[in-house]
Design a protein around this motif. Structure first.
Motif, PDB file in Angstrom:
ATOM      1  N   MET A  81      27.523 -59.927  28.017  1.00  0.00           N
ATOM      2  CA  MET A  81      26.228 -59.438  27.536  1.00  0.00           C
ATOM      3  C   MET A  81      25.084 -60.373  27.930  1.00  0.00           C
ATOM      4  O   MET A  81      23.952 -59.949  28.051  1.00  0.00           O
ATOM      5  CB  MET A  81      26.275 -59.246  26.010  1.00  0.00           C
ATOM      6  CG  MET A  81      27.067 -58.037  25.613  1.00  0.00           C
ATOM      7  SD  MET A  81      26.451 -56.579  26.483  1.00  0.00           S
ATOM      8  CE  MET A  81      27.310 -55.291  25.679  1.00  0.00           C
ATOM      9  N   LYS A  82      25.417 -61.644  28.144  1.00  0.00           N
ATOM     10  CA  LYS A  82      24.370 -62.611  28.496  1.00  0.00           C
ATOM     11  C   LYS A  82      24.062 -62.579  29.996  1.00  0.00           C
ATOM     12  O   LYS A  82      23.027 -63.079  30.424  1.00  0.00           O
ATOM     13  CB  LYS A  82      24.825 -64.023  28.105  1.00  0.00           C
ATOM     14  CG  LYS A  82      24.840 -64.252  26.617  1.00  0.00           C
ATOM     15  CD  LYS A  82      25.160 -65.713  26.323  1.00  0.00           C
ATOM     16  CE  LYS A  82      25.828 -65.855  24.963  1.00  0.00           C
ATOM     17  NZ  LYS A  82      26.753 -66.983  24.902  1.00  0.00           N
ATOM     18  N   SER A  83      24.980 -62.005  30.794  1.00  0.00           N
ATOM     19  CA  SER A  83      24.781 -61.972  32.244  1.00  0.00           C
ATOM     20  C   SER A  83      24.303 -60.578  32.658  1.00  0.00           C
ATOM     21  O   SER A  83      25.063 -59.606  32.620  1.00  0.00           O
ATOM     22  CB  SER A  83      26.101 -62.308  32.949  1.00  0.00           C
ATOM     23  OG  SER A  83      26.022 -61.930  34.298  1.00  0.00           O
ATOM     24  N   SER A  84      23.029 -60.458  33.059  1.00  0.00           N
ATOM     25  CA  SER A  84      22.449 -59.122  33.276  1.00  0.00           C
ATOM     26  C   SER A  84      23.179 -58.318  34.343  1.00  0.00           C
ATOM     27  O   SER A  84      23.386 -57.120  34.179  1.00  0.00           O
ATOM     28  CB  SER A  84      20.960 -59.226  33.580  1.00  0.00           C
ATOM     29  OG  SER A  84      20.750 -60.066  34.683  1.00  0.00           O
ATOM     30  N   ALA A  85      23.611 -58.954  35.446  1.00  0.00           N
ATOM     31  CA  ALA A  85      24.274 -58.206  36.519  1.00  0.00           C
ATOM     32  C   ALA A  85      25.642 -57.695  36.051  1.00  0.00           C
ATOM     33  O   ALA A  85      25.986 -56.531  36.282  1.00  0.00           O
ATOM     34  CB  ALA A  85      24.446 -59.079  37.754  1.00  0.00           C
ATOM     35  N   HIS A  86      26.407 -58.542  35.365  1.00  0.00           N
ATOM     36  CA  HIS A  86      27.724 -58.116  34.872  1.00  0.00           C
ATOM     37  C   HIS A  86      27.582 -57.005  33.827  1.00  0.00           C
ATOM     38  O   HIS A  86      28.303 -56.012  33.858  1.00  0.00           O
ATOM     39  CB  HIS A  86      28.484 -59.317  34.284  1.00  0.00           C
ATOM     40  CG  HIS A  86      28.948 -60.279  35.333  1.00  0.00           C
ATOM     41  ND1 HIS A  86      28.259 -61.428  35.632  1.00  0.00           N
ATOM     42  CD2 HIS A  86      30.005 -60.242  36.179  1.00  0.00           C
ATOM     43  CE1 HIS A  86      28.895 -62.060  36.605  1.00  0.00           C
ATOM     44  NE2 HIS A  86      29.940 -61.375  36.964  1.00  0.00           N
ATOM     45  N   ARG A  87      26.629 -57.211  32.914  1.00  0.00           N
ATOM     46  CA  ARG A  87      26.403 -56.204  31.861  1.00  0.00           C
ATOM     47  C   ARG A  87      25.990 -54.871  32.497  1.00  0.00           C
ATOM     48  O   ARG A  87      26.425 -53.801  32.096  1.00  0.00           O
ATOM     49  CB  ARG A  87      25.313 -56.716  30.913  1.00  0.00           C
ATOM     50  CG  ARG A  87      25.140 -55.865  29.674  1.00  0.00           C
ATOM     51  CD  ARG A  87      23.995 -56.371  28.812  1.00  0.00           C
ATOM     52  NE  ARG A  87      22.712 -56.287  29.498  1.00  0.00           N
ATOM     53  CZ  ARG A  87      21.841 -57.293  29.616  1.00  0.00           C
ATOM     54  NH1 ARG A  87      22.091 -58.460  29.078  1.00  0.00           N
ATOM     55  NH2 ARG A  87      20.707 -57.120  30.264  1.00  0.00           N
ATOM     56  N   PHE A  88      25.143 -54.968  33.518  1.00  0.00           N
ATOM     57  CA  PHE A  88      24.650 -53.758  34.172  1.00  0.00           C
ATOM     58  C   PHE A  88      25.790 -52.921  34.730  1.00  0.00           C
ATOM     59  O   PHE A  88      25.905 -51.732  34.437  1.00  0.00           O
ATOM     60  CB  PHE A  88      23.670 -54.110  35.301  1.00  0.00           C
ATOM     61  CG  PHE A  88      23.188 -52.884  36.034  1.00  0.00           C
ATOM     62  CD1 PHE A  88      22.145 -52.122  35.536  1.00  0.00           C
ATOM     63  CD2 PHE A  88      23.815 -52.459  37.203  1.00  0.00           C
ATOM     64  CE1 PHE A  88      21.738 -50.963  36.189  1.00  0.00           C
ATOM     65  CE2 PHE A  88      23.411 -51.308  37.861  1.00  0.00           C
ATOM     66  CZ  PHE A  88      22.363 -50.562  37.350  1.00  0.00           C
ATOM     67  N   PHE A 143      15.015 -54.303  43.951  1.00  0.00           N
ATOM     68  CA  PHE A 143      13.992 -55.049  43.211  1.00  0.00           C
ATOM     69  C   PHE A 143      14.418 -55.436  41.790  1.00  0.00           C
ATOM     70  O   PHE A 143      13.730 -56.164  41.087  1.00  0.00           O
ATOM     71  CB  PHE A 143      12.654 -54.277  43.167  1.00  0.00           C
ATOM     72  CG  PHE A 143      12.791 -52.853  42.719  1.00  0.00           C
ATOM     73  CD1 PHE A 143      12.876 -52.529  41.377  1.00  0.00           C
ATOM     74  CD2 PHE A 143      12.817 -51.811  43.655  1.00  0.00           C
ATOM     75  CE1 PHE A 143      12.999 -51.221  40.956  1.00  0.00           C
ATOM     76  CE2 PHE A 143      12.942 -50.481  43.248  1.00  0.00           C
ATOM     77  CZ  PHE A 143      13.030 -50.191  41.900  1.00  0.00           C
ATOM     78  N   ARG A 144      15.606 -54.960  41.368  1.00  0.00           N
ATOM     79  CA  ARG A 144      16.100 -55.329  40.036  1.00  0.00           C
ATOM     80  C   ARG A 144      16.950 -56.596  40.066  1.00  0.00           C
ATOM     81  O   ARG A 144      17.461 -57.021  39.026  1.00  0.00           O
ATOM     82  CB  ARG A 144      16.905 -54.161  39.432  1.00  0.00           C
ATOM     83  CG  ARG A 144      16.029 -52.947  39.216  1.00  0.00           C
ATOM     84  CD  ARG A 144      16.768 -51.838  38.540  1.00  0.00           C
ATOM     85  NE  ARG A 144      17.179 -52.177  37.177  1.00  0.00           N
ATOM     86  CZ  ARG A 144      17.806 -51.343  36.363  1.00  0.00           C
ATOM     87  NH1 ARG A 144      18.093 -50.126  36.775  1.00  0.00           N
ATOM     88  NH2 ARG A 144      18.151 -51.714  35.152  1.00  0.00           N
ATOM     89  N   ASN A 145      17.083 -57.168  41.271  1.00  0.00           N
ATOM     90  CA  ASN A 145      17.835 -58.422  41.445  1.00  0.00           C
ATOM     91  C   ASN A 145      19.264 -58.357  40.920  1.00  0.00           C
ATOM     92  O   ASN A 145      19.707 -59.219  40.176  1.00  0.00           O
ATOM     93  CB  ASN A 145      17.088 -59.594  40.784  1.00  0.00           C
ATOM     94  CG  ASN A 145      15.774 -59.866  41.488  1.00  0.00           C
ATOM     95  OD1 ASN A 145      15.697 -59.759  42.716  1.00  0.00           O
ATOM     96  ND2 ASN A 145      14.752 -60.201  40.725  1.00  0.00           N
ATOM     97  N   LEU A 146      19.958 -57.284  41.327  1.00  0.00           N
ATOM     98  CA  LEU A 146      21.352 -57.132  40.908  1.00  0.00           C
ATOM     99  C   LEU A 146      22.292 -57.335  42.096  1.00  0.00           C
ATOM    100  O   LEU A 146      23.448 -56.927  42.080  1.00  0.00           O
ATOM    101  CB  LEU A 146      21.558 -55.743  40.283  1.00  0.00           C
ATOM    102  CG  LEU A 146      20.824 -55.539  38.951  1.00  0.00           C
ATOM    103  CD1 LEU A 146      20.653 -54.073  38.627  1.00  0.00           C
ATOM    104  CD2 LEU A 146      21.562 -56.244  37.813  1.00  0.00           C
ATOM    105  N   GLY A 147      21.765 -57.931  43.132  1.00  0.00           N
ATOM    106  CA  GLY A 147      22.573 -58.256  44.308  1.00  0.00           C
ATOM    107  C   GLY A 147      22.844 -57.078  45.221  1.00  0.00           C
ATOM    108  O   GLY A 147      23.892 -57.028  45.871  1.00  0.00           O
ATOM    109  N   THR A 148      21.921 -56.103  45.268  1.00  0.00           N
ATOM    110  CA  THR A 148      22.125 -54.939  46.137  1.00  0.00           C
ATOM    111  C   THR A 148      21.027 -54.856  47.201  1.00  0.00           C
ATOM    112  O   THR A 148      20.007 -55.542  47.112  1.00  0.00           O
ATOM    113  CB  THR A 148      22.087 -53.629  45.311  1.00  0.00           C
ATOM    114  OG1 THR A 148      20.851 -53.593  44.597  1.00  0.00           O
ATOM    115  CG2 THR A 148      23.246 -53.543  44.363  1.00  0.00           C
TER     116      THR A 148
END
Ligand code: HEM
Length: 151
Positions: A81-88, A143-148
């Motif tokens: 939950m603390k890591s936005s990319a993993h949670r996403f 632009f959401r900085n999720l590594g894509t």
């Protein structure tokens, strides 16, 4: 297999978005003009439905094999939950897309039961529009900085 599925899943987003926008605009204009619900209107919403369900199937496979999803669940709920990319990827993308595809499915079922042609256009317009909005905000845009990337 992972890379191939990631690329297919990524590319399919644009085809789905084009078909969703097309279906929504078509339904809106025909609803406003009280136009008959033609075979073509039915096919358009059906093709969008099929594309969304194809994406769902690819997504389910990706969810099972994706390193980021595996990594997310390995972290435990609190850390994830603390890591936005993993949670996403483990939660937000999954839930958002499942709701959107469920709306497309319900929209088509309710369209078939609608009393008249204007009501059919109205049903497709409403359900597909909400699905379009949810899908748009649930996509991991660069632009959401999720590594894509864009493709
Ligand atoms: C219309 C529905 C959907 C759209 C438009 C969509 C779109 C995308 C996009 C653009 C990516 C990033 C791909 C990349 O750049 O590598 C992605 C990743 C992913 N999607 Fe979806 N998706 C949808 C539905 C789903 C569903 C229903 C699931 C799960 C059941 C799912 C699971 C995943 C997973 C696990 C990833 C990360 C894969 C990885 O990089 O390891 N998607 N999705």
């Amino acid at each position: 297999m992972l890379t191939g599925l990631q690329h297919t899943h990524s590319l399919l987003r644009y085809i789905i978005l084009i078909f969703l926008v097309w279906t929504v605009i078509n339904a809106f204009l025909k609803k406003r003009g009280n136009k008959p619900f033609l075979v073509l209107d039915n096919k358009l919403s059906l093709y969008t439905f099929i594309l969304a369900h194809t994406q769902l199937l690819i997504g389910i496979v990706l969810y099972a094999i994706s390193p980021i999803v595996k990594g997310a669940w390995a972290m435990g709920m609190g850390e994830m939950m603390k890591s936005s990319a993993h949670r996403f990827y483990a939660i937000e993308h999954l839930i958002g897309m499942l709701i959107a595809i469920a709306l497309i499915t319900i929209g088509r079922i309710r369209m078939k039961k609608a009393q008249d042609d204007t009501a059919k256009h109205q049903t497709i317009f409403l359900y597909y529009l909400i699905a379009l909005i949810i899908i748009f905000v649930s996509i991991p845009w660069p632009f959401r900085n999720l590594g894509t990337s864009w493709l």
